[in-house]
Design an enzyme around this catalytic site. Structure first.
Site, PDB file in Angstrom:
ATOM      1  N   TYR A   1       1.712   5.728 -91.301  1.00 20.45           N
ATOM      2  CA  TYR A   1       0.314   5.771 -91.726  1.00 20.45           C
ATOM      3  C   TYR A   1      -0.536   6.525 -90.727  1.00 20.45           C
ATOM      4  O   TYR A   1      -0.095   6.818 -89.614  1.00 20.45           O
ATOM      5  CB  TYR A   1      -0.231   4.358 -91.968  1.00 20.45           C
TER       6      TYR A   1
ATOM      7  N   ARG B   1       0.230  14.297 -85.915  1.00 19.38           N
ATOM      8  CA  ARG B   1       0.949  13.061 -85.567  1.00 19.38           C
ATOM      9  C   ARG B   1       1.700  12.514 -86.785  1.00 19.38           C
ATOM     10  O   ARG B   1       2.823  12.020 -86.663  1.00 19.38           O
ATOM     11  CB  ARG B   1      -0.001  12.002 -85.001  1.00 19.38           C
TER      12      ARG B   1
ATOM     13  N   LYS C   1       3.929   5.982 -85.757  1.00 12.15           N
ATOM     14  CA  LYS C   1       2.866   5.147 -86.340  1.00 12.15           C
ATOM     15  C   LYS C   1       3.351   4.540 -87.653  1.00 12.15           C
ATOM     16  O   LYS C   1       3.033   5.032 -88.736  1.00 12.15           O
ATOM     17  CB  LYS C   1       1.593   5.982 -86.533  1.00 12.15           C
TER      18      LYS C   1
ATOM     19  N   GLU D   1      -0.808  -1.493 -74.543  1.00 11.26           N
ATOM     20  CA  GLU D   1      -2.003  -1.044 -75.272  1.00 11.26           C
ATOM     21  C   GLU D   1      -2.614  -2.230 -75.997  1.00 11.26           C
ATOM     22  O   GLU D   1      -2.088  -3.343 -75.928  1.00 11.26           O
ATOM     23  CB  GLU D   1      -1.666   0.100 -76.237  1.00 11.26           C
TER      24      GLU D   1
ATOM     25  N   LEU E   1       1.389   4.119 -78.706  1.00 10.69           N
ATOM     26  CA  LEU E   1       1.037   5.143 -79.678  1.00 10.69           C
ATOM     27  C   LEU E   1       0.277   6.262 -78.951  1.00 10.69           C
ATOM     28  O   LEU E   1      -0.564   5.987 -78.091  1.00 10.69           O
ATOM     29  CB  LEU E   1       0.139   4.548 -80.773  1.00 10.69           C
TER      30      LEU E   1
HETATM   31  N1  PDD Z   1      -4.859   2.265 -84.751  1.00 10.21           N
HETATM   32  N2  PDD Z   1      -2.512   2.195 -80.241  1.00 10.21           N
HETATM   33  C1  PDD Z   1      -2.259   1.526 -81.378  1.00 10.21           C
HETATM   34  C2  PDD Z   1      -1.205   0.487 -81.368  1.00 10.21           C
HETATM   35  C3  PDD Z   1      -2.986   1.823 -82.553  1.00 10.21           C
HETATM   36  O1  PDD Z   1      -2.707   1.166 -83.695  1.00 10.21           O
HETATM   37  C4  PDD Z   1      -4.000   2.809 -82.509  1.00 10.21           C
HETATM   38  C5  PDD Z   1      -4.797   3.194 -83.725  1.00 10.21           C
HETATM   39  C6  PDD Z   1      -4.236   3.476 -81.289  1.00 10.21           C
HETATM   40  C7  PDD Z   1      -5.271   4.560 -81.160  1.00 10.21           C
HETATM   41  O2  PDD Z   1      -4.852   5.747 -81.799  1.00 10.21           O
HETATM   42  P1  PDD Z   1      -5.911   6.756 -82.432  1.00 10.21           P
HETATM   43  O3  PDD Z   1      -6.862   7.104 -81.341  1.00 10.21           O
HETATM   44  O4  PDD Z   1      -5.109   7.889 -82.863  1.00 10.21           O
HETATM   45  O5  PDD Z   1      -6.609   6.016 -83.554  1.00 10.21           O
HETATM   46  C8  PDD Z   1      -3.460   3.148 -80.182  1.00 10.21           C
HETATM   47  C9  PDD Z   1      -5.554   2.563 -85.977  1.00 10.21           C
HETATM   48  C10 PDD Z   1      -6.996   2.881 -85.786  1.00 10.21           C
HETATM   49  C11 PDD Z   1      -5.294   1.437 -86.965  1.00 10.21           C
HETATM   50  O6  PDD Z   1      -4.169   0.973 -86.969  1.00 10.21           O
HETATM   51  O7  PDD Z   1      -6.189   1.070 -87.728  1.00 10.21           O
END
Ligand code: PDD
Length: 286
Positions: free
Chosen positions: A33, A52, A149, A181, A206
């Site tokens: 996703y 990504r 992801k 994280e 991630l």
């Molecule tokens: N989540 N780490 C994890 C585990 C995440 O699920 C996310 C993002 C990030 C930040 O990645 P980015 O900057 O690309 O959004 C880091 C999204 C927002 C979600 O699952 O809703």
């Protein structure tokens, strides 16, 4: 207004949108996703999210049924059909419906399932940017390919739920004594000499799209940066803590495990980074 969602080439009312019980996303979390922010009716950091997504697909031998240009058109069609000014678009690609439950990947003829939907929310005027987040730590019990992801998010849901029970906003996950994280965000601490510290990229976290831009912005704004591991103990004694993600941009953390960070208010470096990140997005979506 009724929300229209995208499913496999069609835009339909949300209550009509159905996926098979045999879909591998449902049975095995065999799906990837992306979440892309929408500001001013436009996509923020779209290219990064698509790159990504392509990488996640490659790692799992999943085939995207549409081109990146078509995906962009689908995103914009959804924004228009739902009149979305600010919020996010959720995209999910699963390995589809193989007609039964079988662990093996199905043959190439089985079409992947592509679903997208909009979520309206305030991204820029998030009240948490002023109040800050209260965060707790918990063990990181996720699998070892967090760089992909995938929708296998039960451990993240459990971490969020644990935080909720502790009357906190979120949880930072800890593995081998170091913070990996947040449940759905990347984590940073700011040292007393104003150096920003964040965990380096690996399969343990991630590779955040917001993180990527933020590190570039920090460098071009003369903010010192160190990519290395840090412990909850070091975070507790940091001057500031903050997080980043596509839906939160940059948000301050004002308490960790019940202990106030710094003076218990959003810190200067965090505020500055949020400001320059928001400025960058605003320029993109003009
Ligand atoms: N989540 N780490 C994890 C585990 C995440 O699920 C996310 C993002 C990030 C930040 O990645 P980015 O900057 O690309 O959004 C880091 C999204 C927002 C979600 O699952 O809703």
């Amino acid at each position: 207004m009724q929300r229209l969602v995208y499913i496999d080439g069609q835009y339909i009312a949300e209550q009509e949108a159905k996926v098979s019980v045999f879909d591998r996303g449902f049975l095995f979390a065999d799906a990837v996703y992306e979440v892309t922010a929408v500001v001013n009716g436009k996509l923020a950091e779209f290219e990064g999210h698509i790159e990504r997504l392509q990488r996640s697909c490659r790692e799992l031998a999943l085939t995207l049924p549409v081109t990146p240009a078509e995906l962009k058109d689908i995103h914009y069609a959804l924004i228009a059909k739902n009149n979305l000014a600010e919020g996010a678009i959720y995209l999910q690609l699963s390995r589809g419906n193989a007609g039964d439950r079988d662990f093996h990947f199905p043959s190439a003829e089985v079409k992947p399932t592509l679903v997208l939907f909009t979520q309206a929310r305030a991204v820029i005027d998030n009240p948490k940017a002023e109040t800050g987040l209260r965060v707790v730590t918990c063990p990181d019990i996720r699998w070892h390919r967090r760089d992909i992801k995938t929708v296998g998010l039960l451990a993240a849901c459990m971490a969020k739920e644990y935080a909720h029970h502790q009357h906190a906003d979120d949880a930072f996950m800890v593995e081998n004594g170091f913070i990996t994280e947040g449940s759905s965000c990347n984590c940073y601490i700011v040292l007393h000499d104003n150096t920003v510290v964040t965990r380096p990229l690996s399969n343990d976290i991630l590779h955040g799209i917001t993180r990527h831009s933020l590190l570039k912005l920090a460098a071009s704004n003369d903010i010192k940066l160190e990519e290395r591991l840090f412990t909850p103990e070091e975070a507790l004694h940091a001057r500031e803590i903050f997080i980043s993600s596509a839906t939160t941009f940059v948000l301050p953390v004002v308490a960790l495990d019940g202990v106030a960070i710094g003076d218990g208010k959003p810190g200067i470096i965090t505020r500055r980074l949020r400001e320059i990140y928001v400025d960058m997005v605003k320029q993109q979506v003009q």
